[in-house]
Design an enzyme around this catalytic site. Structure first.
Site, PDB file in Angstrom:
ATOM      1  N   LEU A  17       0.816  -1.218   0.000  1.00  0.00           N
ATOM      2  CA  LEU A  17       0.000   0.000   0.000  1.00  0.00           C
ATOM      3  C   LEU A  17       0.844   1.260   0.000  1.00  0.00           C
ATOM      4  CD1 LEU A  17      -2.764  -0.972   2.601  1.00  0.00           C
ATOM      5  CD2 LEU A  17      -2.901  -1.046   0.112  1.00  0.00           C
ATOM      6  N   GLY A  18       2.005   1.206   0.638  1.00  0.00           N
ATOM      7  CA  GLY A  18       2.833   2.402   0.721  1.00  0.00           C
ATOM      8  C   GLY A  18       4.198   2.066   1.291  1.00  0.00           C
ATOM      9  N   GLY A  20       7.357   3.986   3.377  1.00  0.00           N
ATOM     10  CA  GLY A  20       7.810   5.166   4.100  1.00  0.00           C
ATOM     11  C   GLY A  20       9.289   5.107   4.404  1.00  0.00           C
ATOM     12  N   GLY A  21       9.724   6.084   5.214  1.00  0.00           N
ATOM     13  CA  GLY A  21      11.140   6.155   5.539  1.00  0.00           C
ATOM     14  C   GLY A  21      11.610   5.013   6.412  1.00  0.00           C
ATOM     15  N   MET A  22      10.709   4.461   7.246  1.00  0.00           N
ATOM     16  CA  MET A  22      11.088   3.388   8.156  1.00  0.00           C
ATOM     17  C   MET A  22      10.434   2.064   7.822  1.00  0.00           C
ATOM     18  SD  MET A  22      11.018   5.083  11.969  1.00  0.00           S
ATOM     19  CE  MET A  22      11.060   3.415  12.654  1.00  0.00           C
ATOM     20  N   VAL A  25       3.964  -0.660   4.263  1.00  0.00           N
ATOM     21  CA  VAL A  25       2.603  -0.983   4.708  1.00  0.00           C
ATOM     22  C   VAL A  25       1.940  -1.857   3.651  1.00  0.00           C
ATOM     23  CG1 VAL A  25       0.373  -0.083   5.420  1.00  0.00           C
ATOM     24  CG2 VAL A  25       2.459   1.173   5.995  1.00  0.00           C
ATOM     25  N   LYS A  40       1.936  -2.941   9.039  1.00  0.00           N
ATOM     26  CA  LYS A  40       3.080  -2.038   8.927  1.00  0.00           C
ATOM     27  C   LYS A  40       4.316  -2.804   9.379  1.00  0.00           C
ATOM     28  CE  LYS A  40       4.662   2.556  10.335  1.00  0.00           C
ATOM     29  NZ  LYS A  40       4.299   3.780  11.097  1.00  0.00           N
ATOM     30  N   ASP A 142       5.518  14.164  15.510  1.00  0.00           N
ATOM     31  CA  ASP A 142       5.753  14.154  14.064  1.00  0.00           C
ATOM     32  C   ASP A 142       4.449  14.432  13.317  1.00  0.00           C
ATOM     33  OD1 ASP A 142       7.284  14.010  11.774  1.00  0.00           O
ATOM     34  OD2 ASP A 142       7.151  11.833  11.600  1.00  0.00           O
TER      35      ASP A 142
END
Length: 637
Positions: A17-18, A20-22, A25, A40, A142
């Site tokens: 789905l996506g 990210g930086g860490m 997902v 995640k 954040d």
């Protein structure tokens, strides 16, 4: 076919789905409860970092205790086991979350500013979530558009990614144990940018930055690097949002002015107050402006000092003491004055004149003391006024050694000492990209506070060699290698069939492994599908076909079929069509022609009985006739 990935025996991973930086997902199916969830998973290259693992686990712990309609719920946590085929792999933690369908505010604002009323509605939802989390003792730290989703079903917001959240009780320390500045630069509060302790008001500053971007289409501060943006958060006032969007009302601008105060004591003190101010702004009510508390104190002190100086200046001429007579009598009375005989005056004599003069003398001394006190007060006021307005004493600090520190750490260190750091980029073959090389002036120099100082930040080497080790590695491992040398793996990898490279591992790269490329170049990875393309084997002999399959690590199964047209011993059909695919190590069924059996031999014809040859003698005629008739009769009968 490759087996699907199943976590904890119940979560079947689906599409990505996506990223990210860490973490990545994935959509997943919870086979136990029969629902679709989001998983995640910390990226494999990040899972080797213990601090990142702690941050990831902290997020799960923080959010698991929160139950609010504007916060993405966490259902479960676990760890994916290490890959037994990769000795360098580690366990990867994951969390199972509520699946939210809809865009993030980052995606919505990319097309431009959002309508003011809609933006205020979104931000009030964020503040509702923060009000709840702050009461639970959790600071998000954040808040940014990418961490807020808008649900397709109801249009409500969902705050997610508490990856660097921390309990308020723990936030009395600095940002991290390593003094690193965490968070996203465009939304950092000034205290975060300086590595100072943070509390709930830091989230409110970030929310102000979020509202600013929703209304204007851009964050309040921009720059060439995250550190330059962080510097602006500390030292520069944000431009008025109305400069970028004239439709923003004065009431909303007044809320932004309060939310973006550098001093936490001058911001909204809790999310509820911020939310109420937004509701008031929707109704057109403008917040009163804040005067600096320091300015108020100084102005008041200066006014008191000026008043005292004025009193001293104007009170002195009101009454002067009478000069003492140099000829006081023994009784303390002033002696009578004898006028000249020809001046026409009688001698001035009065018994009451002595006491009256004493009273007048005492009054003169009292007046003198009053004036003296006023002069002292006036002088003190003037001294206080001068003290408050004198230039402050110059305080010097020693420049610390920031070499090999992260740019954000170096920035925070110098800012904490009262210096104003700036940055310059400089290539270096010895210092990794993003680390400080040196300062100008150098470490050990004595500088006055508020003096500008330049930090030289390494841009790293200008080229890098694509490592051979990415071939055969996992996709995550290959991406990790590329990032570590300053190259950029493409967001989407290609896929290809391979007879030898296992499923999910890298077959090749573009540019190819071993090539030298510029730092920052993008590299496209080609990853194995775990399948093999089967060639066209028809017309080949059975032995040739089996050899071709063996070269592809595939097995062969022979089935013979009679054919009157095909050459015996050749392949006439195959179970996998030409250019079709089969899982690695599979078996292909080959149909091989065999000659049909020969037709049966025809029956031999009967051999005819030989006719006797007549002899020539005296009975020739008689025998001939007799035999002829007999044969004729016999055959006829």
């Amino acid at each position: 076919m490759p087996q699907p990935v199943v976590l904890s025996g119940r979560y079947v991973l689906g599409k990505l789905l996506g990223r990210g930086g860490m973490a990545d997902v994935f959509e997943a199916q919870d086979t136990r409860l029969g629902r679709t969830v989001a998983v995640k998973m910390l990226r494999a290259d990040m899972a080797r970092d213990r601090q990142l693992r702690v941050r990831f686990e902290r997020e799960a712990q923080a959010v698991a205790a929160l139950n609010h309609p504007n916060i993405v719920a966490v259902y479960d946590t676990g760890e994916r086991s290490a890959d037994p085929l990769n000795p360098g792999s580690v366990e990867v933690p994951f969390m199972v979350m509520e699946l939210v369908i809809g865009p993030t505010l980052r995606e919505l604002v990319r097309s431009g500013p959002i309508d003011q009323e809609k933006a205020l509605e979104y931000v009030q939802g964020v503040l509702s979530a923060l009000e709840y989390s702050h009461r639970a003792g959790i600071v998000h730290r954040d808040i940014k558009p990418a961490n807020v989703m808008v649900t397709e079903e109801s249009g409500s917001v969902k705050v997610m990614d508490f990856g660097i959240a921390r309990a308020i009780a723990e936030s009395g320390a600095t940002m991290t144990q390593t003094q690193a500045v965490v968070g996203t630069a465009q939304y950092l509060s000034p205290e975060q940018a300086q590595g100072q302790s943070v509390d709930a008001r830091s989230d409110l500053y970030s929310t102000g930055c979020l509202l600013y971007e929703l209304l204007t289409g851009r964050p309040p501060f921009t720059g060439e690097s995250p550190v330059s943006v962080a510097y602006q958060h500390v030292q520069v006032e944000a431009p008025k949002a109305q400069e970028f969007n004239p439709e923003i009302t004065d009431a909303v601008q007044s809320v932004l002015d309060r939310a973006l105060q550098k001093d936490p004591d001058r911001r909204f003190q809790d999310a509820g107050a911020f939310r109420r101010a937004l509701r008031a702004a929707s109704a057109g009510r403008i917040l009163p402006s804040l005067a600096s508390a320091d300015d108020d104190e100084r102005t008041e002190a200066m006014a008191v000092a000026a008043a005292a100086a004025s009193v001293g200046a104007y009170a002195a001429p009101l009454e002067a003491p009478e000069p003492a007579s140099p000829h006081l009598g023994d009784t303390g009375e002033f002696p009578a004055v004898e006028p000249a005989a020809d001046d026409g005056f009688l001698p001035f004599e009065d018994e009451a004149d002595g006491p009256e003069r004493r009273r007048r003398g005492h009054g003169g001394w009292i007046a003198f003391l009053v004036v003296l006190v006023l002069l002292i007060l006036g002088g003190g006021g003037y001294w206080l006024y001068s003290y408050l307005n004198q230039p402050p004493a110059i305080v010097y600090v020693s420049v610390p050694n920031v070499a090999n520190m992260q740019d954000t750490d170096a920035f925070a260190r110098l800012t904490q000492l009262g210096l104003n750091p700036e940055f310059s980029q400089k290539p270096s073959a010895d210092v990794a990209k993003g680390l400080a090389i040196d300062t100008i002036p150098a470490a050990g120099s004595q500088l006055a506070k508020n003096t500008k100082i330049v930090i030289e930040i390494s841009t790293g080497p200008s080229t890098a060699v694509i490592p051979q080790a990415i071939v055969g590695n996992t996709e995550a491992g290959a991406r990790d290698m590329l990032r570590s040398i300053g190259l950029v793996p493409a967001d989407q990898s290609k896929t290809a069939n391979s007879a030898t490279v296992p499923y999910g591992r890298v077959i090749s790269a573009d540019p190819a492994a071993g090539q030298t490329v510029a730092i920052g170049s993008q590299v496209v990875l080609t990853v194995s599908t775990g399948k093999v393309a089967v060639p066209d084997l028809r017309g080949r002999t059975a032995d040739e076909a089996k050899t071709a399959l063996a070269d592809l690590k595939l097995g062969a199964q022979i089935t013979q079929v009679e054919s009157a047209t095909a050459t015996p011993g050749t392949v006439t059909a195959q179970s996998v069509p030409p250019d079709g695919t089969i899982d690695q190590g599979g078996t292909v069924i080959l149909t091989v022609a065999v000659a049909p059996p020969p037709p049966p031999s025809p029956s031999p014809s009967p051999t005819p009985t030989p006719t006797p040859t007549p002899t020539s003698n005296g009975n020739g005629n008689g025998n001939g006739n007799g035999n002829g008739n007999g044969d004729a009769l016999g055959l006829g009968g």
